[in-house]
Design a protein around this motif. Structure first.
Motif, PDB file in Angstrom:
ATOM      1  N   ALA A 262      14.427  27.277  26.867  1.00  0.00           N
ATOM      2  CA  ALA A 262      13.614  27.423  28.075  1.00  0.00           C
ATOM      3  C   ALA A 262      12.192  26.919  27.865  1.00  0.00           C
ATOM      4  O   ALA A 262      11.589  26.328  28.770  1.00  0.00           O
ATOM      5  N   ALA A 263      11.633  27.137  26.671  1.00  0.00           N
ATOM      6  CA  ALA A 263      10.228  26.784  26.430  1.00  0.00           C
ATOM      7  C   ALA A 263      10.029  25.344  25.986  1.00  0.00           C
ATOM      8  O   ALA A 263       9.025  24.719  26.330  1.00  0.00           O
ATOM      9  N   ALA A 264      10.978  24.802  25.194  1.00  0.00           N
ATOM     10  CA  ALA A 264      10.764  23.467  24.620  1.00  0.00           C
ATOM     11  C   ALA A 264      12.015  22.605  24.605  1.00  0.00           C
ATOM     12  O   ALA A 264      11.985  21.492  24.079  1.00  0.00           O
ATOM     13  N   GLY A 265      13.129  23.100  25.143  1.00  0.00           N
ATOM     14  CA  GLY A 265      14.348  22.310  25.205  1.00  0.00           C
ATOM     15  C   GLY A 265      15.024  22.155  23.858  1.00  0.00           C
ATOM     16  O   GLY A 265      14.803  22.919  22.915  1.00  0.00           O
ATOM     17  N   GLN A 266      15.860  21.140  23.777  1.00  0.00           N
ATOM     18  CA  GLN A 266      16.665  20.880  22.582  1.00  0.00           C
ATOM     19  C   GLN A 266      15.808  20.711  21.331  1.00  0.00           C
ATOM     20  O   GLN A 266      16.177  21.159  20.249  1.00  0.00           O
ATOM     21  N   GLN A 267      14.623  20.101  21.464  1.00  0.00           N
ATOM     22  CA  GLN A 267      13.763  19.895  20.296  1.00  0.00           C
ATOM     23  C   GLN A 267      13.217  21.216  19.763  1.00  0.00           C
ATOM     24  O   GLN A 267      12.986  21.354  18.573  1.00  0.00           O
ATOM     25  N   GLU A 351       5.606  17.372  14.257  1.00  0.00           N
ATOM     26  CA  GLU A 351       4.373  18.125  14.469  1.00  0.00           C
ATOM     27  C   GLU A 351       4.660  19.531  14.994  1.00  0.00           C
ATOM     28  O   GLU A 351       4.019  20.510  14.582  1.00  0.00           O
ATOM     29  N   MET A 352       5.608  19.646  15.914  1.00  0.00           N
ATOM     30  CA  MET A 352       5.982  20.960  16.441  1.00  0.00           C
ATOM     31  C   MET A 352       6.529  21.846  15.321  1.00  0.00           C
ATOM     32  O   MET A 352       6.181  23.031  15.211  1.00  0.00           O
ATOM     33  N   THR A 353       7.363  21.279  14.470  1.00  0.00           N
ATOM     34  CA  THR A 353       7.972  22.039  13.388  1.00  0.00           C
ATOM     35  C   THR A 353       6.937  22.488  12.369  1.00  0.00           C
ATOM     36  O   THR A 353       6.928  23.653  11.942  1.00  0.00           O
ATOM     37  N   ALA A 354       6.040  21.582  11.977  1.00  0.00           N
ATOM     38  CA  ALA A 354       5.037  21.906  10.962  1.00  0.00           C
ATOM     39  C   ALA A 354       4.069  22.981  11.445  1.00  0.00           C
ATOM     40  O   ALA A 354       3.776  23.943  10.719  1.00  0.00           O
ATOM     41  N   SER A 355       3.567  22.840  12.668  1.00  0.00           N
ATOM     42  CA  SER A 355       2.614  23.826  13.182  1.00  0.00           C
ATOM     43  C   SER A 355       3.274  25.189  13.355  1.00  0.00           C
ATOM     44  O   SER A 355       2.676  26.233  13.049  1.00  0.00           O
ATOM     45  N   GLY A 356       4.514  25.201  13.832  1.00  0.00           N
ATOM     46  CA  GLY A 356       5.217  26.462  13.991  1.00  0.00           C
ATOM     47  C   GLY A 356       5.539  27.120  12.665  1.00  0.00           C
ATOM     48  O   GLY A 356       5.438  28.344  12.525  1.00  0.00           O
ATOM     49  N   PHE A 357       5.871  26.313  11.663  1.00  0.00           N
ATOM     50  CA  PHE A 357       6.276  26.862  10.376  1.00  0.00           C
ATOM     51  C   PHE A 357       5.133  27.566   9.661  1.00  0.00           C
ATOM     52  O   PHE A 357       5.334  28.592   9.002  1.00  0.00           O
ATOM     53  N   HIS A 358       3.907  27.051   9.789  1.00  0.00           N
ATOM     54  CA  HIS A 358       2.760  27.686   9.127  1.00  0.00           C
ATOM     55  C   HIS A 358       2.542  29.106   9.644  1.00  0.00           C
ATOM     56  O   HIS A 358       2.084  29.981   8.895  1.00  0.00           O
ATOM     57  N   VAL A 359       2.874  29.351  10.886  1.00  0.00           N
ATOM     58  CA  VAL A 359       2.791  30.702  11.441  1.00  0.00           C
ATOM     59  C   VAL A 359       4.026  31.511  11.037  1.00  0.00           C
ATOM     60  O   VAL A 359       3.916  32.630  10.524  1.00  0.00           O
ATOM     61  N   ALA A 407       6.922  35.905  26.277  1.00  0.00           N
ATOM     62  CA  ALA A 407       6.450  36.143  27.647  1.00  0.00           C
ATOM     63  C   ALA A 407       4.932  36.042  27.738  1.00  0.00           C
ATOM     64  O   ALA A 407       4.379  35.530  28.725  1.00  0.00           O
ATOM     65  N   LEU A 408       4.247  36.500  26.686  1.00  0.00           N
ATOM     66  CA  LEU A 408       2.780  36.505  26.713  1.00  0.00           C
ATOM     67  C   LEU A 408       2.175  35.167  26.283  1.00  0.00           C
ATOM     68  O   LEU A 408       1.169  34.723  26.862  1.00  0.00           O
ATOM     69  N   PHE A 409       2.775  34.518  25.272  1.00  0.00           N
ATOM     70  CA  PHE A 409       2.132  33.354  24.662  1.00  0.00           C
ATOM     71  C   PHE A 409       2.988  32.087  24.649  1.00  0.00           C
ATOM     72  O   PHE A 409       2.594  31.079  24.069  1.00  0.00           O
ATOM     73  N   GLY A 410       4.171  32.122  25.271  1.00  0.00           N
ATOM     74  CA  GLY A 410       5.008  30.936  25.336  1.00  0.00           C
ATOM     75  C   GLY A 410       5.548  30.532  23.986  1.00  0.00           C
ATOM     76  O   GLY A 410       5.930  31.376  23.161  1.00  0.00           O
ATOM     77  N   LEU A 411       5.571  29.221  23.696  1.00  0.00           N
ATOM     78  CA  LEU A 411       6.140  28.703  22.461  1.00  0.00           C
ATOM     79  C   LEU A 411       5.430  29.254  21.224  1.00  0.00           C
ATOM     80  O   LEU A 411       6.076  29.617  20.234  1.00  0.00           O
TER      81      LEU A 411
END
Length: 443
Positions: A262-267, A351-359, A407-411
């Motif tokens: 829902a937030a970012a699709g298949q990627q 870029e999406m994967t790297a930024s998300g992974f650090h969190v 719900a509060l912060f999306g992706l």
């Protein structure tokens, strides 16, 4: 020199005894990651997303083997600690038969209703073909997978952890070599990845079965045995945390996949898949250490060795804390590189994967203690506490966090959700450690 469960353990002896289990889990996780590398780079991110959608279904079936392996090994080790060696063999035989028969029934039911189940798991029309191709083969091999997971626990109780390590390496090498053959050379796509994985299961699951059927020199082997229904029930209760961990983690993966679609699709699903592959490797050391040390706790508790139990507990807590810090540092340093290895062919996805992974990786500070806590109480035969810890950590906190944060912060909230869930579970685990220390005498 063989290390026995009756030995007095110092840090060096503990490390040598648990090392095969740690390496075994690392090897197992790495060859799962290799599947992802081949699928992502040679088939594409759509196929990678399909693999992640099927994964929860396979792991729900596999949870049955984890439950009986962890819960049953505690019962077998306790029987050995009480000096009931023949009873331990009968318990072991009952457990192996239950794993094989139960696994076949569960896998058959999932195959019968595979397409509607995949739809519930989040497969759309674009992904369904790859999901069915991968899922059919993986479910057909599920009973052997259950044997592999349960036998690894029993090999530790049989004081043959090095054999478990060798089989894990053999299974991993088999899988990785056949990944190259079936995906890169034969161009079988996701089906090739599934066939290679099942071939690895054959090495890791059937070889120990034949070993235990033979008159081996270990304390365990398959023998003629009457049904021990009470023991089987106790094993299920004991191993409920492992069942809950795997089932809940699978359900949470489904929830994440749906939120990410829902937030970012298949990627978004593909990015999360990469994070989960890396998480497999980092968590594997913690799971391997917890699995390798569990029979020691079971034996010491069965033998009423309070001094040994207290020394082991203190050492294990220190080891878990050190591993948590080391893994967090490695995760932050390697996050970008690992993302590029998996999805470097797509800059936006990388870029999406790297930024998300650090969190996402901040959860490594907490999950080691949570994994150890569940295994520890299982080893003591307290399936209720172990189950509560697993239920809260892998279902209540995980689902609540992803629903609230998305719900509060999306992706961005989806990446923060595992950190919040593991942090909450960490506090509950510490509370149980403190609350149960007098009952079991480990502190």
């Amino acid at each position: 020199m063989t290390i026995q469960l009756s030995d007095r353990f110092d840090l060096s002896r503990l490390f040598r005894f648990t090392l095969p289990s740690i390496v075994m889990m690392l090897v197992t996780s790495i060859y799962s990651v290799v599947d992802g590398l081949f699928v992502s780079n040679l088939v594409g991110d759509q196929a990678l997303a399909a693999v992640n959608i099927v994964y929860p279904l396979v792991m729900i079936v596999g949870a049955f083997g984890f439950m009986l392996g962890a819960g049953g090994s505690a019962e077998v080790a306790k029987a050995r600690g009480l000096g009931e060696d023949q009873l331990a063999k009968e318990y072991f035989t009952n457990l192996i038969i239950t794993v094989v028969v139960g696994g076949a029934i569960l896998a058959g039911a999932c195959l019968l209703f595979q397409k509607p189940l995949l739809g519930v798991l989040g497969a759309n029309e674009a992904l369904m073909r790859d999901c069915i191709a991968y899922g059919t083969i993986m479910l057909a091999g599920a009973p052997i997978f259950l044997l592999q997971t349960s036998c690894q626990s029993f090999l530790v109780v049989a004081e043959r952890p090095k054999m478990g390590l060798g089989l894990a390496i053999g299974a991993g090498v088999t899988n990785m070599l056949l990944d190259y053959v079936f995906i890169a050379l034969f161009r079988w796509g996701v089906a090739g990845a599934a066939v290679a994985t099942v071939c690895g299961y054959v090495v890791g699951g059937l070889v120990p079965l034949f070993y235990f059927l033979s008159k081996n020199k270990s304390p365990l082997r398959l023998v003629k045995a009457k049904p021990h229904l009470r023991m089987l029930g106790k094993s299920c209760t004991n191993g409920i945390s492992e069942l809950m961990t795997n089932v809940s983690a699978s359900l949470v993966t489904v929830l994440y996949n749906r939120q990410l679609m829902a937030a970012a699709g298949q990627q978004g699903v593909a990015a999360y898949t990469v994070m989960m592959y890396v998480n497999f490797v980092f968590a594997a050391a913690l799971i391997g250490f917890s699995m390798g040390s569990a029979p020691i706790f079971s034996y010491q508790y069965g033998a009423d060795d309070k001094a040994g139990l207290q020394g082991m507990f203190k050492m294990c807590i220190k080891v878990i804390l050190v591993l948590a810090v080391v893994m967090e540092v490695l995760a932050q340093l390697l996050g970008g590189t690992l993302s590029a290895i998996f999805v470097g062919y797509n800059d936006a996805l990388r870029e999406m994967t790297a930024s998300g992974f650090h969190v996402f990786a901040l959860a490594f500070l907490f999950n080691g203690m949570n994994i150890f806590g569940s295994a520890f109480f299982t080893a003591l035969g307290d399936g209720l506490v172990s189950g509560i810890l697993s239920f809260l950590r892998t279902l209540v906190f995980a689902c609540g966090a992803v629903l609230l944060f998305s719900a509060l912060f999306g992706l961005a909230g989806i990446w923060w959700a595992p950190v919040a869930a593991e942090g909450a579970a960490f506090l509950v685990t510490i509370a149980f450690f403190l609350g149960k220390r007098k009952k079991y005498g480990y502190a």
